[in-house]
Motif scaffolding. Structure first.
Motif, PDB file in Angstrom:
ATOM      1  N   GLY A 142       0.791  -1.220   0.000  1.00 25.06           N
ATOM      2  CA  GLY A 142       0.000   0.000   0.000  1.00 25.06           C
ATOM      3  C   GLY A 142       0.823   1.269   0.000  1.00 25.06           C
ATOM      4  O   GLY A 142       0.461   2.258  -0.643  1.00 25.06           O
TER       5      GLY A 142
ATOM      6  N   ASN B  58       1.775   3.154  -3.168  1.00 19.42           N
ATOM      7  CA  ASN B  58       0.744   3.879  -3.919  1.00 19.42           C
ATOM      8  C   ASN B  58       0.749   5.380  -3.643  1.00 19.42           C
ATOM      9  O   ASN B  58       0.135   6.144  -4.390  1.00 19.42           O
ATOM     10  CB  ASN B  58      -0.635   3.302  -3.594  1.00 19.42           C
ATOM     11  CG  ASN B  58      -0.803   1.903  -4.151  1.00 19.42           C
ATOM     12  OD1 ASN B  58      -0.261   1.583  -5.206  1.00 19.42           O
ATOM     13  ND2 ASN B  58      -1.530   1.063  -3.429  1.00 19.42           N
TER      14      ASN B  58
ATOM     15  N   GLU C 109       0.182   7.477  -6.916  1.00 18.09           N
ATOM     16  CA  GLU C 109      -0.980   8.374  -6.945  1.00 18.09           C
ATOM     17  C   GLU C 109      -0.621   9.745  -7.514  1.00 18.09           C
ATOM     18  O   GLU C 109      -1.465  10.412  -8.127  1.00 18.09           O
ATOM     19  CB  GLU C 109      -1.545   8.530  -5.532  1.00 18.09           C
ATOM     20  CG  GLU C 109      -2.830   9.329  -5.419  1.00 18.09           C
ATOM     21  CD  GLU C 109      -4.044   8.564  -5.926  1.00 18.09           C
ATOM     22  OE1 GLU C 109      -3.899   7.439  -6.436  1.00 18.09           O
ATOM     23  OE2 GLU C 109      -5.162   9.098  -5.812  1.00 18.09           O
TER      24      GLU C 109
ATOM     25  N   PHE D 194     -14.597   8.807  -2.612  1.00 14.59           N
ATOM     26  CA  PHE D 194     -14.956   7.730  -3.528  1.00 14.59           C
ATOM     27  C   PHE D 194     -16.201   8.195  -4.281  1.00 14.59           C
ATOM     28  O   PHE D 194     -17.058   8.875  -3.696  1.00 14.59           O
ATOM     29  CB  PHE D 194     -15.344   6.463  -2.769  1.00 14.59           C
ATOM     30  CG  PHE D 194     -14.252   5.462  -2.599  1.00 14.59           C
ATOM     31  CD1 PHE D 194     -13.391   5.139  -3.642  1.00 14.59           C
ATOM     32  CD2 PHE D 194     -14.069   4.803  -1.386  1.00 14.59           C
ATOM     33  CE1 PHE D 194     -12.385   4.206  -3.482  1.00 14.59           C
ATOM     34  CE2 PHE D 194     -13.070   3.870  -1.220  1.00 14.59           C
ATOM     35  CZ  PHE D 194     -12.224   3.569  -2.274  1.00 14.59           C
TER      36      PHE D 194
ATOM     37  N   ASN E 214      -5.626   1.419 -10.106  1.00 16.00           N
ATOM     38  CA  ASN E 214      -4.186   1.604 -10.290  1.00 16.00           C
ATOM     39  C   ASN E 214      -3.734   0.916 -11.574  1.00 16.00           C
ATOM     40  O   ASN E 214      -2.937   1.456 -12.346  1.00 16.00           O
ATOM     41  CB  ASN E 214      -3.435   0.987  -9.099  1.00 16.00           C
ATOM     42  CG  ASN E 214      -2.771   2.052  -8.242  1.00 16.00           C
ATOM     43  OD1 ASN E 214      -2.724   3.221  -8.622  1.00 16.00           O
ATOM     44  ND2 ASN E 214      -2.263   1.651  -7.102  1.00 16.00           N
TER      45      ASN E 214
ATOM     46  N   THR F 128      -9.920   8.347   6.065  1.00 14.55           N
ATOM     47  CA  THR F 128     -10.912   7.912   5.096  1.00 14.55           C
ATOM     48  C   THR F 128     -12.098   7.303   5.828  1.00 14.55           C
ATOM     49  O   THR F 128     -11.945   6.705   6.896  1.00 14.55           O
ATOM     50  CB  THR F 128     -10.338   6.857   4.145  1.00 14.55           C
ATOM     51  OG1 THR F 128      -9.905   5.725   4.917  1.00 14.55           O
ATOM     52  CG2 THR F 128      -9.188   7.408   3.339  1.00 14.55           C
TER      53      THR F 128
ATOM     54  N   SER G 259     -11.088   0.640   5.907  1.00 11.56           N
ATOM     55  CA  SER G 259     -11.023  -0.819   5.750  1.00 11.56           C
ATOM     56  C   SER G 259     -12.303  -1.471   6.245  1.00 11.56           C
ATOM     57  O   SER G 259     -12.902  -1.029   7.224  1.00 11.56           O
ATOM     58  CB  SER G 259      -9.841  -1.392   6.537  1.00 11.56           C
ATOM     59  OG  SER G 259      -8.639  -0.819   6.108  1.00 11.56           O
TER      60      SER G 259
ATOM     61  N   SER H 294      -9.785  -5.266   4.529  1.00 10.85           N
ATOM     62  CA  SER H 294      -9.526  -4.787   3.169  1.00 10.85           C
ATOM     63  C   SER H 294     -10.297  -3.500   2.924  1.00 10.85           C
ATOM     64  O   SER H 294     -11.403  -3.327   3.427  1.00 10.85           O
ATOM     65  CB  SER H 294      -9.969  -5.809   2.114  1.00 10.85           C
ATOM     66  OG  SER H 294      -9.072  -6.873   2.027  1.00 10.85           O
ATOM     67  N   SER H 295      -9.707  -2.610   2.116  1.00 12.35           N
ATOM     68  CA  SER H 295     -10.428  -1.416   1.679  1.00 12.35           C
ATOM     69  C   SER H 295     -11.149  -1.721   0.372  1.00 12.35           C
ATOM     70  O   SER H 295     -10.594  -2.381  -0.502  1.00 12.35           O
ATOM     71  CB  SER H 295      -9.457  -0.257   1.457  1.00 12.35           C
ATOM     72  OG  SER H 295      -8.921   0.174   2.685  1.00 12.35           O
ATOM     73  N   TYR H 296     -12.372  -1.231   0.263  1.00 18.74           N
ATOM     74  CA  TYR H 296     -13.144  -1.432  -0.961  1.00 18.74           C
ATOM     75  C   TYR H 296     -13.766  -0.114  -1.401  1.00 18.74           C
ATOM     76  O   TYR H 296     -14.166   0.701  -0.569  1.00 18.74           O
ATOM     77  CB  TYR H 296     -14.271  -2.443  -0.729  1.00 18.74           C
ATOM     78  CG  TYR H 296     -13.797  -3.869  -0.613  1.00 18.74           C
ATOM     79  CD1 TYR H 296     -13.471  -4.620  -1.738  1.00 18.74           C
ATOM     80  CD2 TYR H 296     -13.672  -4.472   0.634  1.00 18.74           C
ATOM     81  CE1 TYR H 296     -13.041  -5.932  -1.630  1.00 18.74           C
ATOM     82  CE2 TYR H 296     -13.234  -5.783   0.757  1.00 18.74           C
ATOM     83  CZ  TYR H 296     -12.914  -6.501  -0.384  1.00 18.74           C
ATOM     84  OH  TYR H 296     -12.475  -7.797  -0.270  1.00 18.74           O
ATOM     85  N   PRO H 297     -13.876   0.062  -2.711  1.00 16.36           N
ATOM     86  CA  PRO H 297     -14.654   1.199  -3.210  1.00 16.36           C
ATOM     87  C   PRO H 297     -16.140   0.881  -3.071  1.00 16.36           C
ATOM     88  O   PRO H 297     -16.507  -0.257  -2.714  1.00 16.36           O
ATOM     89  CB  PRO H 297     -14.243   1.258  -4.685  1.00 16.36           C
ATOM     90  CG  PRO H 297     -13.947  -0.159  -5.040  1.00 16.36           C
ATOM     91  CD  PRO H 297     -13.342  -0.761  -3.800  1.00 16.36           C
TER      92      PRO H 297
ATOM     93  N   TYR I 197      -9.399   5.514  -1.500  1.00 16.60           N
ATOM     94  CA  TYR I 197      -8.347   4.540  -1.222  1.00 16.60           C
ATOM     95  C   TYR I 197      -7.345   5.120  -0.230  1.00 16.60           C
ATOM     96  O   TYR I 197      -7.377   6.317   0.086  1.00 16.60           O
ATOM     97  CB  TYR I 197      -7.635   4.160  -2.524  1.00 16.60           C
ATOM     98  CG  TYR I 197      -8.454   3.310  -3.467  1.00 16.60           C
ATOM     99  CD1 TYR I 197      -8.803   2.007  -3.138  1.00 16.60           C
ATOM    100  CD2 TYR I 197      -8.880   3.827  -4.688  1.00 16.60           C
ATOM    101  CE1 TYR I 197      -9.551   1.228  -4.008  1.00 16.60           C
ATOM    102  CE2 TYR I 197      -9.629   3.056  -5.566  1.00 16.60           C
ATOM    103  CZ  TYR I 197      -9.967   1.757  -5.220  1.00 16.60           C
ATOM    104  OH  TYR I 197     -10.712   0.994  -6.074  1.00 16.60           O
TER     105      TYR I 197
END
Length: 532
Positions: free
Chosen positions: A55, A58, A62, A76, A172, A276, A280, A421-424, A520
């Motif tokens: 991670g 990124n 980014e 998001f 990504n 954020t 997660s 886990s992170s999700y959109p 993210y």
């Protein structure tokens, strides 16, 4: 100056770790033309967006790359209309959502003099991500990507996807890279000397130190206000914390543990914390192949025994409650009061004990389970352990190395497996990865992260998932996702334990230029300003 023993040990650890970073760190400490972030890892692995798995890497990608579309900074997109033109200026989809046409922005220049971006680069970027990289399964729905002119591409899909912008465009992996640069450098060198179109370009990649970027002077949009960005890798938590407090870095990846934010504010009340939301997704997999967890009454007892509001509260201000798997702000998510009463599972230890008695365990039972030593994992599972013990489910919890924990989970060696886990806001990504039969965990490690064996031991949600993925309108997509959420609450192979914000601690001298709300676990610096 008098130092307490703890402070001395912290300073010693920090000094040892900081000495590995080299003299350049001190020289740039208060440079208003450099943004420096402390990354919680030992060193960068790649700067190619198609291959990042760590991670922290990124944060550099980014700044260096862009996709055809993006959401607003710090967010998001929760619906398709919230994506903004980026390298594409406009797009359209066929009525069956299987053919998508993108018109490209003209005059976009790649870094390092590699020329103008055209449809040839876009086709190349997508096809290499479809053929190789870290997101091949998600991109497997793309049938072809074709240039229909120097500034237009058409993407055709095998099945409809009303969420294509979120599932496949804003990734990504599908950031646009220079075909000419890859051809000249070769794929291997490109991984550490990559070329994109973003507001910053790579100037240094050091696997033991970090990455350095400078402003892209021929950027198509508004140029970055701060000239340079450095990502320095400081895995040691104490060293990273002290580097921020000493002013040697502007921001650091935070420690997601109870009380950490408060302890930092006690040391420096001017610190800013960017988080954020939801961050997660912490999900608890119940292994349906292990007795007595194959009994629905035992799984229901867990739901009534665990106070999920208390778990979220303990992780405040980073923790958040979810009534089901998706946060209520995401498509498919419910508020508690919107659920049928029997699926609300409000905390009720007496009901949990009654269910255990009905399942044949009036005196409870003992069982083994594993958890990672990482602060967020261990904190949550220690709370769960105490709450389960209160109703008679005595969990002998083995706390171990984070990498080894995930390796054991992938070999089906756990009973209650916590996953983060992170999700959109694309619910089907979580369902595909954690609940579908094709993601079932295998003892030889060849399977996915469906650690509960849902859909194999008992019927699952595969049919509903297929309908959601093939929906041709967004409302139908969300309706099928909500049906999946309800089915999972009936079957209980997977529990939404809490959400946990990805958090960065930042010195107030650095202003990002926008508020971080969701997204993210990285954000862009092109609007940032910094005071000396």
């Amino acid at each position: 100056m008098n130092l307490r023993r703890r402070q001395f040990l912290e300073l010693s650890a920090a000094t040892a770790a900081m000495s590995m970073l080299g003299p350049a760190l001190a020289r740039a400490a208060n440079d208003p033309d450099t943004i420096r972030i402390g990354i919680a890892a030992n060193g960068p692995r790649t700067s190619d967006p198609n291959y990042t798995t760590q991670g922290g890497d990124n944060w550099a990608t980014e700044q260096m790359y862009e996709q055809l579309v993006r959401p607003d900074d710090g967010t998001f997109a929760t619906t398709p209309d919230q994506y903004r033109p980026t390298l594409a200026t406009e797009w359209s989809a066929s009525s069956d959502a299987k053919t998508w046409t993108f018109k490209l922005r003209q005059g976009v220049q790649f870094h390092k003099g590699f020329g103008e971006m055209t449809s040839e680069d876009v086709v190349f970027s997508f096809k290499r991500a479809m053929a190789d990289g870290t997101n091949k399964p998600i991109l497997s729905n793309i049938a072809d990507v074709v240039a229909t002119g120097p500034y237009e591409v058409v993407i055709t899909l095998k099945n409809s996807d009303v969420n294509l912008l979120g599932t496949s465009i804003f990734l990504n992996n599908t950031a646009i890279v220079s075909k000419k640069a890859v051809d000249q450098m070769g794929a291997e060198k490109f991984k550490t000397d990559a070329v994109g179109t973003g507001p910053y370009e790579l100037t240094r990649f050091d696997s033991k130190w970090g990455t350095a970027l400078k402003r892209h002077e021929t950027y198509w949009g508004e140029k970055a206000k701060v000239a340079k960005v450095e990502s320095v890798y400081i895995a040691d938590t104490t060293a990273r914390t002290l580097a921020l407090l000493a002013g040697d870095v502007d921001m650091i990846e935070a420690v997601r543990a109870p009380g950490w934010v408060d302890s930092m504010l006690q040391r420096d009340s001017t610190l800013q914390f960017d988080m954020t939301s939801p961050g997660s997704f912490n999900t608890l997999h119940i292994n349906l192949k292990r007795k007595p967890f194959d009994n629905i009454k035992v799984r229901q007892a867990i739901m009534y025994a665990v106070d999920r509001h208390a778990v979220a509260e303990a992780m405040k201000p980073m923790g958040g409650f979810t009534a089901d798997l998706q946060p209520e702000s995401f498509p498919g998510g419910f508020k508690t009061e919107e659920l049928p009463p029997e699926l609300q599972y409000n905390y009720d230890p007496d009901k949990a004990k009654a269910l255990l008695a009905e399942a044949g365990f009036p005196d409870g039972f003992d069982f083994e389970s594993n958890v990672s030593q990482r602060e967020d994992y261990a904190s949550i599972m220690l709370i769960v352990q105490e709450q389960l013990r209160a109703v008679g489910m005595r969990m002998n919890l083995h706390i171990g190395d984070h990498t080894a924990y995930h390796a054991d989970n992938q070999h089906d060696k756990n009973t209650l497996a916590l996953h983060s886990s992170s999700y959109p806001p694309i619910p089907t990504q979580l369902y595909t990865q954690q609940l579908s039969t094709k993601a079932e965990v295998k003892p030889d490690g060849s399977g996915g992260i469906n650690y509960s064996h849902y859909g194999v031991v008992i019927p699952g949600i595969d049919d509903l998932l297929a309908k959601a993925l093939q929906a041709t309108d967004y409302k139908s997509y969300v309706d099928y996702c909500q049906q999946i959420e309800l089915q999972v609450l009936r079957d209980l192979p997977l529990i939404g334990m809490s959400t946990l914000s990805f958090t960065v601690a930042r010195n107030a001298r650095l202003d990002l230029g926008y508020k971080v709300q969701s997204g993210y676990a990285r954000w862009r610096f092109h609007h940032a300003t910094k005071k000396a």
